[in-house]
Design a protein around this motif. Sequence first.
Motif, PDB file in Angstrom:
ATOM      1  N   TRP A 259       0.832  -1.207   0.000  1.00  0.00           N
ATOM      2  CA  TRP A 259       0.000   0.000   0.000  1.00  0.00           C
ATOM      3  C   TRP A 259       0.866   1.256   0.000  1.00  0.00           C
ATOM      4  O   TRP A 259       0.574   2.219  -0.732  1.00  0.00           O
ATOM      5  CB  TRP A 259      -0.913  -0.010   1.226  1.00  0.00           C
ATOM      6  N   GLU A 260       1.922   1.259   0.799  1.00  0.00           N
ATOM      7  CA  GLU A 260       2.814   2.419   0.822  1.00  0.00           C
ATOM      8  C   GLU A 260       3.474   2.628  -0.539  1.00  0.00           C
ATOM      9  O   GLU A 260       3.638   3.770  -0.992  1.00  0.00           O
ATOM     10  CB  GLU A 260       3.905   2.226   1.885  1.00  0.00           C
ATOM     11  N   HIS A 261       3.844   1.534  -1.189  1.00  0.00           N
ATOM     12  CA  HIS A 261       4.502   1.628  -2.484  1.00  0.00           C
ATOM     13  C   HIS A 261       3.553   2.167  -3.553  1.00  0.00           C
ATOM     14  O   HIS A 261       3.972   2.929  -4.438  1.00  0.00           O
ATOM     15  CB  HIS A 261       5.025   0.256  -2.891  1.00  0.00           C
ATOM     16  N   LEU A 262       2.285   1.779  -3.470  1.00  0.00           N
ATOM     17  CA  LEU A 262       1.310   2.176  -4.483  1.00  0.00           C
ATOM     18  C   LEU A 262       0.673   3.540  -4.196  1.00  0.00           C
ATOM     19  O   LEU A 262       0.060   4.143  -5.087  1.00  0.00           O
ATOM     20  CB  LEU A 262       0.209   1.118  -4.590  1.00  0.00           C
ATOM     21  N   ALA A 263       0.810   4.000  -2.943  1.00  0.00           N
ATOM     22  CA  ALA A 263       0.159   5.269  -2.561  1.00  0.00           C
ATOM     23  C   ALA A 263       0.805   6.465  -3.257  1.00  0.00           C
ATOM     24  O   ALA A 263       1.991   6.456  -3.545  1.00  0.00           O
ATOM     25  CB  ALA A 263       0.246   5.438  -1.056  1.00  0.00           C
TER      26      ALA A 263
END
Length: 263
Positions: A259-263
């Motif tokens: 999620w952090e990578h895609l945010a």
Amino acid sequence: MKLQWRYFVLAVGFFTRLPVPAVADFQASDLNHAARYFPLVGVLIGLLAAITWWLASWVLPPALAVLSSMAVTIYLTGAFHEDGLADSADGLGGGTDRARKLEIMQDSRLGSYGAIALVGMLLFKFQALSALTPAILPFALIAAHALSRLAAVAIMATASYVRFAGKSKPLATTLTRQDIWCASVFGLLCWLGFCLMLGMNHSALSAMRFLLITGLPVLTVWWWWRRLILRHLQGYTGDTLGAIQQLTELAFYLGLLAWEHLA
């Protein structure tokens, strides 16, 4: 209320080394109702791990602060879940049939499958926690420990307990609908609260994205593990419950990283 306190104390005493009052007239069946508090015990473990990480981060490098938090969870639980993961890996990996798998899981010696699973889990967990943004790491610890223990309760609620031929430890085996609902509240509340803490409540789409990306890995691992133990053991044991706690805890961290990578 007194009875609920008894169940909570029993859950804390069973899964941690924390000092708790002695439970008078203990019955193995009490663990069935104590199961509703397993995720709450996870909240407590996660909170202590988060506090440890926060204190250690003031005086130690980031990597050592993460290791300190991991060491605290292992100490507090007496490596209860890690031992279950190792025994499950040895049994499922080394046994040729159901009886032999269960026999290996009862063996206190650590085999090659167990060693690989244990070392791999600790390394993966360390790398995942180290890669998380420090600002959300404490909340991740609390949510992961609560949610992963709910995963174990979900296994108990949807599968049968496999009794060893020999002597075995007491274990929760029969859950009421109320037990399941209470455990779900304690297990999911931190995850949903984590979502709100990140400000996702301002956008329904963002909230759904966060819940999907962080929840799907947990659900996928839970489904895979349940299917695996049903096929090989026709049910669950205490070791397999410890294993699912470890597996889903890591799955949550990995989902959060995604999620952090895609945010």
